[in-house]
Write a protein that holds these residues in place. Structure first.
Motif, PDB file in Angstrom:
ATOM      1  N   VAL A  57      -6.723  -8.746  -6.870  1.00 38.89           N
ATOM      2  CA  VAL A  57      -5.846  -7.967  -5.984  1.00 38.89           C
ATOM      3  C   VAL A  57      -5.920  -8.510  -4.559  1.00 38.89           C
ATOM      4  N   LYS A  58      -7.074  -8.985  -4.134  1.00 37.73           N
ATOM      5  CA  LYS A  58      -7.236  -9.516  -2.776  1.00 37.73           C
ATOM      6  C   LYS A  58      -6.209 -10.605  -2.473  1.00 37.73           C
ATOM      7  N   GLY A  59      -5.944 -11.453  -3.437  1.00 35.64           N
ATOM      8  CA  GLY A  59      -4.996 -12.539  -3.228  1.00 35.64           C
ATOM      9  C   GLY A  59      -3.584 -12.052  -2.969  1.00 35.64           C
ATOM     10  N   TYR A  60      -3.245 -10.893  -3.484  1.00 40.96           N
ATOM     11  CA  TYR A  60      -1.889 -10.377  -3.338  1.00 40.96           C
ATOM     12  C   TYR A  60      -1.772  -9.320  -2.248  1.00 40.96           C
ATOM     13  N   ALA A  61      -2.847  -8.594  -2.024  1.00 40.53           N
ATOM     14  CA  ALA A  61      -2.762  -7.438  -1.129  1.00 40.53           C
ATOM     15  C   ALA A  61      -3.877  -7.487  -0.095  1.00 40.53           C
ATOM     16  N   ALA A  62      -3.911  -8.557   0.663  1.00 45.38           N
ATOM     17  CA  ALA A  62      -4.987  -8.756   1.636  1.00 45.38           C
ATOM     18  C   ALA A  62      -5.033  -7.642   2.674  1.00 45.38           C
ATOM     19  N   HIS A  63      -3.882  -7.064   3.009  1.00 41.06           N
ATOM     20  CA  HIS A  63      -3.884  -6.024   4.042  1.00 41.06           C
ATOM     21  C   HIS A  63      -4.309  -4.657   3.498  1.00 41.06           C
ATOM     22  N   GLU A  64      -4.634  -4.564   2.226  1.00 40.91           N
ATOM     23  CA  GLU A  64      -5.130  -3.321   1.627  1.00 40.91           C
ATOM     24  C   GLU A  64      -6.658  -3.299   1.705  1.00 40.91           C
ATOM     25  N   ARG A  65      -7.174  -3.794   2.786  1.00 33.81           N
ATOM     26  CA  ARG A  65      -8.614  -3.994   2.977  1.00 33.81           C
ATOM     27  C   ARG A  65      -9.413  -2.699   2.766  1.00 33.81           C
ATOM     28  N   GLY A  66      -8.944  -1.590   3.291  1.00 32.27           N
ATOM     29  CA  GLY A  66      -9.664  -0.312   3.158  1.00 32.27           C
ATOM     30  C   GLY A  66      -9.863   0.085   1.707  1.00 32.27           C
ATOM     31  N   THR A  67      -8.824  -0.046   0.912  1.00 35.24           N
ATOM     32  CA  THR A  67      -8.914   0.298  -0.502  1.00 35.24           C
ATOM     33  C   THR A  67      -9.893  -0.629  -1.214  1.00 35.24           C
ATOM     34  N   ARG A 101      -7.172   4.299  -7.060  1.00 36.68           N
ATOM     35  CA  ARG A 101      -6.416   3.948  -5.843  1.00 36.68           C
ATOM     36  C   ARG A 101      -6.101   2.456  -5.816  1.00 36.68           C
ATOM     37  N   LEU A 102      -7.038   1.629  -6.273  1.00 36.58           N
ATOM     38  CA  LEU A 102      -6.808   0.183  -6.313  1.00 36.58           C
ATOM     39  C   LEU A 102      -5.669  -0.165  -7.279  1.00 36.58           C
ATOM     40  N   ILE A 103      -5.704   0.430  -8.444  1.00 34.52           N
ATOM     41  CA  ILE A 103      -4.655   0.166  -9.432  1.00 34.52           C
ATOM     42  C   ILE A 103      -3.308   0.646  -8.895  1.00 34.52           C
ATOM     43  N   ALA A 104      -3.315   1.758  -8.183  1.00 33.17           N
ATOM     44  CA  ALA A 104      -2.062   2.277  -7.612  1.00 33.17           C
ATOM     45  C   ALA A 104      -1.488   1.319  -6.580  1.00 33.17           C
ATOM     46  N   VAL A 105      -2.336   0.561  -5.889  1.00 35.06           N
ATOM     47  CA  VAL A 105      -1.868  -0.429  -4.906  1.00 35.06           C
ATOM     48  C   VAL A 105      -0.977  -1.455  -5.594  1.00 35.06           C
ATOM     49  N   ALA A 106      -1.264  -1.758  -6.841  1.00 33.65           N
ATOM     50  CA  ALA A 106      -0.498  -2.772  -7.569  1.00 33.65           C
ATOM     51  C   ALA A 106       0.972  -2.403  -7.712  1.00 33.65           C
ATOM     52  N   GLU A 107       1.281  -1.119  -7.628  1.00 31.08           N
ATOM     53  CA  GLU A 107       2.675  -0.693  -7.740  1.00 31.08           C
ATOM     54  C   GLU A 107       3.556  -1.318  -6.653  1.00 31.08           C
TER      55      GLU A 107
END
Length: 192
Positions: A57-67, A101-107
């Motif tokens: 997920v880090k590779g795709y959502a780097a700005h989701e750092r808090g999650t 919450r992490l899996i929900a970020v993938a949406e």
């Protein structure tokens, strides 16, 4: 003379009974410990998968750092050794919430949802969750059997003499009982 023989036979029978009860209690205690080790193996597998999932997920959502940090903190707490089953259950519940919450970020990331590595990790995680649930049922059944023997007469006398105590159940408490629901947009179509 006959009285001594009768007393001797009664004592032998009592000793044999106590040995049998003691051996049964030890067998149950060992089953509980073995079942806990099975849960521990599955939890370690889950922790490893979560680490890989976070990296993907880090590779795709780097700005989701808090999650991502929340998941890693919860993972570290769950991996801490020396926890009782109740403490481990609480740690795992917090990890499940953070993972949801992490899996929900993938949406929000269609490329991530389509990533084969992400999908494979998600499938492995689901399989591992099923194995954890099965191991938990097995463990709790053995705990129930041990606790019943420790608390019921006459085996409670032997358990008390040899300091064989009750075991803790591994239970998810409170809101963690509800499974995390994740919708990747395959359910109902968006309203226009």
């Amino acid at each position: 003379m006959w009285a001594l023989i009768i007393i001797g036979v009664v004592l032998v029978v009592l000793v044999l009974w106590a040995v049998g009860v003691y051996n049964g209690l030890i067998r149950l205690r060992n089953l509980v410990q073995e079942a806990w080790r099975q849960i521990d193996v599955e939890l370690k597998r889950r922790h490893d998968l979560i680490g890989n999932l976070v990296e993907t997920v880090k590779g795709y959502a780097a700005h989701e750092r808090g999650t991502l940090e929340d998941v890693m903190k919860a993972r570290s707490a769950a991996m801490a050794g020396g926890q009782s089953p109740a403490q481990q259950a609480q740690s795992e519940g917090l990890l499940s919430q953070a993972l949801g919450r992490l899996i929900a970020v993938a949406e929000a990331y269609p490329d991530l949802k389509a990533n084969q590595n992400f999908l494979a990790l998600q499938q492995e995680l689901t399989s591992t969750e099923d194995r954890i649930a099965a191991a938990r049922r097995y463990y709790n059944a053995n705990v129930r059997e041990l606790n019943t023997r420790v608390e019921t007469v006459p085996s409670n006398i032997v358990a008390g003499l040899f300091h064989i105590g009750r075991a803790e159940y591994f239970e998810v408490e409170g809101e963690e009982r509800d499974a995390v629901k994740v919708d990747f947009g395959q359910g109902t179509p968006p309203q226009a």
